[in-house]
Design an enzyme around this catalytic site. Sequence first.
Site, short mmCIF file in Angstrom:
data_model
loop_
_atom_site.label_atom_id
_atom_site.label_comp_id
_atom_site.label_asym_id
_atom_site.label_seq_id
_atom_site.Cartn_x
_atom_site.Cartn_y
_atom_site.Cartn_z
N SER A 126 0.84 -1.20 0.00
CA SER A 126 0.00 0.00 0.00
C SER A 126 0.88 1.25 0.00
O SER A 126 1.63 1.50 0.95
CB SER A 126 -0.92 0.01 1.22
OG SER A 126 -1.51 1.28 1.39
N ILE A 127 0.77 2.03 -1.06
CA ILE A 127 1.56 3.27 -1.19
C ILE A 127 1.16 4.27 -0.11
O ILE A 127 2.01 4.91 0.51
CB ILE A 127 1.34 3.87 -2.60
CG1 ILE A 127 1.90 2.92 -3.66
CG2 ILE A 127 2.01 5.24 -2.72
CD1 ILE A 127 1.43 3.22 -5.07
N GLY A 152 -7.60 -8.84 5.47
CA GLY A 152 -6.89 -10.07 5.81
C GLY A 152 -5.57 -9.89 6.51
O GLY A 152 -4.81 -10.85 6.68
N HIS A 176 -6.23 -6.32 10.84
CA HIS A 176 -6.93 -5.14 11.34
C HIS A 176 -8.27 -5.02 10.61
O HIS A 176 -8.50 -5.65 9.58
CB HIS A 176 -6.10 -3.87 11.13
CG HIS A 176 -5.77 -3.58 9.69
ND1 HIS A 176 -4.56 -3.92 9.12
CD2 HIS A 176 -6.50 -3.01 8.71
CE1 HIS A 176 -4.56 -3.57 7.84
NE2 HIS A 176 -5.73 -3.02 7.57
N ARG A 223 -11.32 -2.66 8.77
CA ARG A 223 -11.56 -1.42 8.02
C ARG A 223 -13.04 -1.09 8.09
O ARG A 223 -13.88 -1.99 7.96
CB ARG A 223 -11.11 -1.56 6.56
CG ARG A 223 -9.61 -1.56 6.40
CD ARG A 223 -9.21 -1.67 4.94
NE ARG A 223 -7.78 -1.51 4.80
CZ ARG A 223 -7.16 -0.36 4.57
NH1 ARG A 223 -7.87 0.75 4.47
NH2 ARG A 223 -5.85 -0.29 4.45
#
Length: 317
Positions: free
Chosen positions: A107-108, A222, A225, A227
Site C-alpha cells: 500500500s503506497i 486479511g 486489522h 476497516r
Amino acid sequence: MAELACFCYPHLENDSYKFIPFNNLAIKAMLTAKVDKKDMDKFYDSIIYGIAPPPQFKKRYNTNDNSRGMNFETIMFTKVAMLICEALNSLKVTQANVSNVLSRVVSIRHLENLVIRKENPQDILFHSKDLLLKSTLIAIGQSKEIETTITAEGGEIVFQNAAFTMWKLTYLEHQLMPILDQNFIEYKVTLNEDKPISDVHVKELVAELRWQYNKFAVITHGKGHYRIVKYSSVANHADRVYATFKSNVKTGVNNDFNLLDQRIIWQNWYAFTSSMKQGNTLDVCKRLLFQKMKPEKNPFKGLSTDRKMDEVSQVGV
C-alpha cells in the site's frame, strides 16, 4: 498499490542483495523508452541516470496518459523508497527469494503515512528506529507480525479502549497518491496488542461501531486489522482484496488471510472472504456481498439492534 520493484532495485553483494532506491529521472527515462516485449519484466538501464523499474510497471506511475499512478517526481517518493530500502537491507535477501520479495504488492498510502509518523516529533516512531523498522517490515509484507496500534499507518484517533484503537484515515494531503474526493471517509481499527481479547472490550467496540458508524460496513483485508468503509465502496474493496489475494497465491507469497472476529465483521463480507479462501471465482464471491443473509444471534447480551432514529449517528450521511 504497487510492487516493491517500483521503488528500488537489488544489487548483489557477496551472497545477498543490497537494495537501492530509484531516482525519478531514471523512472522518467524508462517511461519514454521503447522496450522489446521479452524485456518488459527486466530492470531498465537508463544509461544516464542509472537503473529504473521494469517497464511492465509503467502504469504504476502518474503520467500525462495515466493519472491513476503515483506521483514519482515528489520528495515523498524518495522518502518512501529510502524507507523501503532501509527495511529490506536489514534482511538477508538471496537469489532464491529476491524475486518474491520485489513482486510483493504494498500500500503506497500506508507507506507515506509511516513517513509522516516518522517525521512527527510527538509520535513514538520519531524516537524509535527499531519500531520504525518493525512498522515498515510489516507494511511491506516481510514480517509475520500483524499491524498493531503502535506499528499502524496512523491517522486521527477517534476511539480507543483497552484492546482496540480506531483511526480516521485521510489521504487528502498525500503527495504520492492523494484521494482528492472531499466525501472520502474511511476508518481502520487496530489491535493494541496481538493477544486474546476480552468479550467486554469487543462489546465496547461493537457498540461504538453500531451506534456511531451505522452507515459503514466493517470489513478486513486479511492483514489483522479492521476497516470501516462506506457500503457504496464495498464492491471496490472486494475487487482489490480478491486481486491481491490471487496475486499472492500466484507468486507463492505466504498469504495467511486473517478473517478476524466474526462478531465484528459485516456478515456479508465474512461470507465473501470465506468463499475467496475456498478458491471460488470473483463473481461467485461477490454475489455473497449482495445476498440477504439470515440474521445471526446477537452474541452480546444487552446490545440490541433496536434504536430510535434520533439515537442513530449521522456520520457518513
